[in-house]
Motif scaffolding. Structure first.
Motif, short mmCIF file in Angstrom:
data_model
loop_
_atom_site.label_atom_id
_atom_site.label_comp_id
_atom_site.label_asym_id
_atom_site.label_seq_id
_atom_site.Cartn_x
_atom_site.Cartn_y
_atom_site.Cartn_z
N ILE A 51 32.55 -10.97 43.06
CA ILE A 51 31.26 -10.97 43.77
C ILE A 51 30.58 -9.62 43.62
O ILE A 51 29.36 -9.53 43.36
CB ILE A 51 31.47 -11.31 45.25
N MET A 52 31.35 -8.54 43.78
CA MET A 52 30.77 -7.19 43.70
C MET A 52 30.10 -6.96 42.35
O MET A 52 29.03 -6.35 42.28
CB MET A 52 31.86 -6.14 43.92
N ASN A 53 30.72 -7.45 41.27
CA ASN A 53 30.19 -7.18 39.95
C ASN A 53 29.01 -8.06 39.58
O ASN A 53 28.26 -7.73 38.65
CB ASN A 53 31.30 -7.33 38.91
N ARG A 54 28.81 -9.14 40.32
CA ARG A 54 27.63 -9.96 40.05
C ARG A 54 26.50 -9.68 41.04
O ARG A 54 25.34 -9.64 40.65
CB ARG A 54 27.99 -11.45 40.09
N TYR A 55 26.82 -9.46 42.30
CA TYR A 55 25.79 -9.31 43.33
C TYR A 55 25.75 -7.92 43.97
O TYR A 55 24.81 -7.61 44.70
CB TYR A 55 26.00 -10.35 44.45
N GLY A 56 26.79 -7.13 43.74
CA GLY A 56 26.85 -5.82 44.37
C GLY A 56 27.33 -5.91 45.82
O GLY A 56 27.59 -6.98 46.36
N ASP A 57 27.43 -4.75 46.43
CA ASP A 57 27.89 -4.63 47.82
C ASP A 57 26.70 -4.88 48.73
O ASP A 57 26.22 -3.99 49.42
CB ASP A 57 28.47 -3.22 48.01
N THR A 58 26.21 -6.13 48.76
CA THR A 58 24.93 -6.45 49.38
C THR A 58 25.06 -7.65 50.31
O THR A 58 26.01 -8.45 50.21
CB THR A 58 23.89 -6.82 48.30
N PRO A 59 24.08 -7.84 51.20
CA PRO A 59 24.03 -9.07 51.99
C PRO A 59 24.02 -10.32 51.12
O PRO A 59 24.65 -11.33 51.47
CB PRO A 59 22.74 -8.92 52.80
N GLU A 78 33.26 -17.28 32.29
CA GLU A 78 34.36 -16.61 33.00
C GLU A 78 34.20 -16.76 34.51
O GLU A 78 35.18 -16.95 35.24
CB GLU A 78 34.40 -15.13 32.62
N TYR A 79 32.96 -16.67 34.96
CA TYR A 79 32.71 -16.81 36.40
C TYR A 79 33.08 -18.22 36.85
O TYR A 79 33.71 -18.41 37.89
CB TYR A 79 31.23 -16.51 36.69
N ARG A 104 33.80 -4.76 35.71
CA ARG A 104 33.74 -5.59 34.51
C ARG A 104 32.59 -6.56 34.65
O ARG A 104 32.12 -6.84 35.75
CB ARG A 104 35.05 -6.34 34.28
N GLU A 105 32.14 -7.07 33.55
CA GLU A 105 31.07 -8.05 33.54
C GLU A 105 31.68 -9.43 33.31
O GLU A 105 32.55 -9.61 32.44
CB GLU A 105 30.06 -7.74 32.44
N ARG A 124 39.70 -21.51 39.46
CA ARG A 124 41.00 -20.97 39.90
C ARG A 124 41.03 -20.88 41.42
O ARG A 124 42.03 -21.25 42.06
CB ARG A 124 41.22 -19.59 39.28
N ILE A 125 39.95 -20.40 42.02
CA ILE A 125 39.88 -20.28 43.48
C ILE A 125 39.97 -21.65 44.12
O ILE A 125 40.65 -21.84 45.14
CB ILE A 125 38.57 -19.56 43.88
N SER A 126 39.31 -22.63 43.53
CA SER A 126 39.34 -23.99 44.08
C SER A 126 40.77 -24.53 44.11
O SER A 126 41.19 -25.20 45.06
CB SER A 126 38.44 -24.91 43.26
N GLU A 127 41.54 -24.23 43.07
CA GLU A 127 42.94 -24.69 43.03
C GLU A 127 43.75 -24.09 44.17
O GLU A 127 44.63 -24.75 44.73
CB GLU A 127 43.56 -24.31 41.68
#
Length: 667
Positions: A175-183, A136-137, A130-131, A143-146
Motif C-alpha cells: 500500500i505504501m508504495n502505491r498510495y504512500g503514507d496517506t489517508p 504483481e499487485y 519497490r514498484e 495471495r492475501i485472499s488465500e
C-alpha cells in the motif's frame, strides 16, 4: 474529486449504516453510538482479564477487546469466557489480532468479534521500496485472499463480526508504495479486504481508520465515507484516535478526532485510547457518545450552503493580514490565542494582567491579546483607559452599550487596537455601521461578533464592506453550534479574505475542554480560524489561555510544549506504560516542539509513531529499542538505563535544551 462524505457540513444528520450485531449489541442502523474499550491484562492471565472486563462492563463499556498475540493467548480464551459466564457477564468480547492468521482462526471460536489490521494480517512490513506492476499487485491481492478467506468463512459460519481496522502507521509496503503514507492509502487498504469479504458474501463488517494525529484521522474517515458513498457500501464506522496519550492532552486529541466526526454524522461506535487504566476511558467516551445519543440537533438548516473546502486535507483558509497592536493575524501568521480577562476595577485588572503574564512566561506561552468587556461605569472606564495605555499587550474591548460607540466615547475607543461589537444590535442600518467602520479604518480594527441567528442577515455584508474599501474587519460568531455555524460563516467569507476569530463561551473548564475540542478543534482541522478566544466563566484566565494553546498543539498547528504519542496499555505491553510515560515526561517536558513516542511493544513500533522525532519502544522483556524518526538507532537497551539513553540520543541530535531552573513568581 468528490467532496461529498456526509449529508452536509452545515448541519447534523447521522449517516445511515447497516446494522452489525456483536453478540447481543447492535452497531449501526438505529442503534445508539456504542462505547467500547480494551483491557490491559495479559490474556493468559484469566483472573486479571476477567477482573478488568467486569470493571469495564460495570462502568458502562458495551464491548470489550482483548489482545491475542499468540497461540497461548488464544488457547486461554475459553477459560476467560467460562469464568465470565459463571459470573453472569454478557459483555461481547473482541479478539485483537496482529500478524498471526492461525491465532485468529483459534480465537474466532470464543469471541463475538475479530479485529484484524490489513497492514499486518497477511503482510510483513519491511519498509521495502519497490514498484509493483499491475500484475504483481493483483498477484499480491490473490495471495492475501488465500490467507484471509478462511477467517472470513469461519466468521460467517459462526455469526462473528469483524472489524477491519486500518492504522495510519502500519500500512503494508504494498500500500505504501502505491498510495504512500496517506489517508487514501488507509482507505484503499481497508477496501481491499472488504472486497475479499464481500466476494464470500460476508458483510458483518465494521471499519476503522485510526491515527495518532487527529488531522490524519479525520481526513481518513471522511475519505472512507466518501468512497463508501461511491461504492454503495454502508458499513458502520468505529472511531478512535490511537496513541492519544494521557491526561488533558489525551482527552483533547480524542475529542477533536472523535467528536468532530460525530458532529459530521459519522461514527457508530467509539473507543477513547488513553495511556491510563482502561476504566478512565469510559467516562470520556460516554460523554462524547451521549452528546449525540441524547441531544436533539436542528436538522436541515444548511440549505443554500455548498461545500467550499477540500475535506480530505488541511489547507488553511487565506485571510489578509491585519495588525492588532503589536500582533498580526491572518496570512501566514500562526493561529493566535486571545485571553478573556474579567475585572471590576483598575487594581484588579492590573493584578490579573500581571498574573497572566507570569503564567505565560512560566508555561513558555505567548500572551498575544487580552480581551475585556468595556466598563459601563465612567469612572472605572477612565481609570481602565489610562491603565491600558501603559500595557504592551494589545487590549481588545467588547462594547455592549450603544452610547459608547458615538461622540466623546468614540475618541476613547481609539486607544484600543480592536473593538468587538454586534453589528446588528448596535446599528440601526448598514449605513450607520459603515460610517462607524470608516471612522476606525486605518487606525484600529473592528471585530463583528454576530449572533448565530443572524448568519443569514450577514450574507451581503462582506461584499458591501469590500465595495466601501473597509479592510480592517474581523468576523466571529456567538453560537452554541460552533462547528456547523462557523463553517457557514467561512462559506460566506470564502470569496473574501476577512480573518475569523473562533469564539466559544462555556460554563466551566470541563465543558470547555470537550466542547471547544469538538467545535474549535474541528474547525482548526478544517483550516478555519485565525484566532482562538475562549470565555470560560468558572475558570481562571490562565486555564483558558492554556486550553487555547492545547487545541493548537493537538491539531499540530502550533507546538508550544513537548508532544507525546503514547499508546494505551494492553496485554502486549512489555513494561508499565503509565509509569514509564510519566517518567519520560518528567525528564523531557521542557523540550518545546519535540515529539516523543512511547510505545509498549513492537506492534506499535516505527509505523505507529508516524511523525515522532524519537521513539521509545518495548522490544522484549526488560529491553527497549530507541528510534530517531522511523530508524532504530539503539537496540535492546536494558530497561533500567533506557531513559538515560533516550536523553543522550536527543542531545546527540541537537534537540536538547536544559530546563529553566527558575520560574517567574506570581504576584
Amino acid at each position: 474529486m468528490n467532496f461529498r462524505y456526509n449529508h452536509s457540513p452545515f448541519y447534523y444528520k447521522r449517516r445511515r449504516t447497516r446494522e452489525v450485531m456483536v453478540g447481543p449489541i447492535g452497531i449501526g442502523g438505529d442503534n445508539p453510538i456504542r462505547v467500547q474499550s480494551m483491557i490491559t491484562s495479559d490474556t493468559c492471565d484469566t483472573e486479571g482479564s476477567v477482573r478488568q472486563i467486569l470493571e469495564l462492563e460495570r462502568a458502562g463499556c458495551e464491548i470489550v477487546r482483548l489482545t491475542v498475540p499468540s497461540q497461548a493467548d488464544a488457547d486461554n480464551l475459553p477459560n476467560i469466557r467460562n469464568e465470565l459466564k459463571k459470573l453472569g457477564s454478557k459483555v461481547p468480547l473482541v479478539a485483537d489480532i496482529h500478524f498471526t492468521p492461525s491465532v485468529a482462526m483459534k480465537a474466532v471460536e470464543w469471541v463475538e468479534k475479530i479485529r484484524i489490521n490489513p497492514g499486518n494480517f497477511a503482510d510483513k512490513k519491511k519498509f521495502a521500496v519497490r514498484e509493483y506492476t499491475d500484475l504483481e499487485y493483483k498477484e499480491e491481492l490473490e495471495r492475501i485472499s488465500e490467507v484471509f478467506s478462511p477467517l472470513v468463512l469461519r466468521c460467517k459460519e459462526l455469526g462473528v463480526a469483524m472489524r477491519i481496522g486500518t492504522n495510519h502507521g502500519s500500512l503494508s509496503d504494498r500500500i505504501m508504495n502505491r498510495y504512500g503514507d496517506t489517508p487514501q492509502g488507509m482507505v484503499e487498504s481497508a477496501i481491499e479486504f472488504i472486497r475479499i469479504a464481500e466476494s464470500l458474501n460476508y458483510k458483518d463488517i465494521i471499519v476503522s481508520m485510526k491515527a495518532s494525529n487527529p488531522q490524519v484521522m479525520v481526513q481518513a474517515y471522511r475519505l472512507l465515507s466518501s468512497r463508501f458513498l461511491e461504492l454503495q457500501m454502508d458499513y458502520p464506522l468505529h472511531l478512535g484516535v490511537t496513541e492519544a496519550g494521557d491526561g488533558k492532552d489525551g482527552r483533547i486529541k480524542s475529542s477533536i478526532g472523535i467528536g468532530s466526526l460525530l458532529e459530521d454524522g459519522l461514527g457508530d461506535t467509539i473507543r477513547v485510547s488513553l495511556t491510563e487504566d482502561a476504566i478512565h476511558e469510559i467516562p470520556v467516551a460516554k460523554l462524547l457518545a451521549d452528546k449525540f445519543n441524547h441531544q436533539r440537533f436542528p436538522e436541515g438548516n444548511g440549505n443554500g450552503y455548498a461545500e467550499f473546502r477540500n475535506p480530505y486535507s488541511t489547507q488553511r483558509f487565506y485571510s489578509k493580514p491585519i495588525t492588532i497592536g503589536s500582533q498580526t493575524i491572518g496570512d501566514t501568521n500562526p493561529v493566535r490565542v486571545e485571553s478573556v480577562l474579567p475585572f471590576t476595577n483598575k487594581d484588579e485588572f492590573v493584578a490579573k494582567v500581571d498574573k497572566l503574564k507570569k503564567f505565560a512566561a512560566n508555561s513558555l506561552l505567548e500572551l498575544e491579546f487580552i480581551s475585556v468587556s468595556y466598563p459601563i461605569d465612567q469612572f472605572v472606564r477612565e481609570e481602565f483607559i489610562e491603565c491600558a495605555k501603559s500595557i504592551s499587550i494589545p487590549i481588545c474591548v467588547q462594547v455592549d452599550q450603544l452610547n459608547l460607540l458615538f461622540g466623546d466615547a468614540l475618541e476613547d475607543l481609539k486607544v484600543f487596537p480592536k473593538v468587538v461589537l454586534d453589528p446588528f444590535q448596535h446599528f440601526s442600518n448598514e449605513n450607520t455601521l459603515i460610517e462607524f467602520l470608516k471612522e476606525r479604518e486605518g487606525k484600529a480594527s473592528t471585530e463583528l461578533l454576530v449572533p448565530s441567528y443572524q448568519i443569514e442577515t450577514l450574507k451581503g455584508l462582506p461584499e458591501l464592506l469590500k465595495s466601501e474599501g473597509i479592510e480592517s474587519v474581523i468576523f466571529s460568531l456567538k453560537t452554541q453550534h460552533i462547528l456547523h455555524d462557523y463553517r457557514k460563516l467561512a462559506k460566506i467569507l470564502s470569496d473574501f479574505d476577512y480573518p475569523i476569530i473562533l469564539y466559544g463561551e462555556f460554563p466551566n473548564l470541563e465543558t470547555a475542554l470537550y466542547e471547544s475540542s469538538i467545535g474549535i478543534g474541528g474547525l482548526l482541522v478544517d483550516g478555519i480560524g485565525d484566532v482562538i478566544r475562549l470565555n470560560v466563566f468558572q475558570a481562571e484566565p490562565e486555564e483558558s489561555l492554556q486550553l487555547g494553546f492545547d487545541l493548537l498543539q493537538a491539531t499540530r498547528l502550533r507546538l508550544t510544549k513537548t508532544e507525546y504519542i503514547s499508546c494505551p496499555s494492553c496485554g502486549r505491553t512489555l513494561f508499565d506504560l503509565q509509569s514509564t510515560t510519566a517518567r519520560i515526561k518528567e525528564k523531557t517536558e521542557h523540550l518545546k516542539g519535540v515529539k516523543i513516542a512511547v510505545m509498549g511493544c513492537i506492534v506499535n513500533g516505527p509505523g505507529e509513531m508516524a511523525d515522532a522525532d524519537f521513539g521509545y519502544v518495548g522490544a522484549g522483556p526488560g529491553k527497549v529499542h530507541l528510534y530517531k524518526g522511523k530508524e532504530i538507532v539503539m537496540k535492546n537497551i536494558p530497561y533500567e538505563i533506557a531513559d538515560e539513553k533516550l536523553v543522550e540520543l536527543i542531545k546527540q541530535s541537537g534537540m536538547w535544551t536544559e530546563p529553566t531552573k527558575q520560574k517567574v513568581e506570581a504576584g
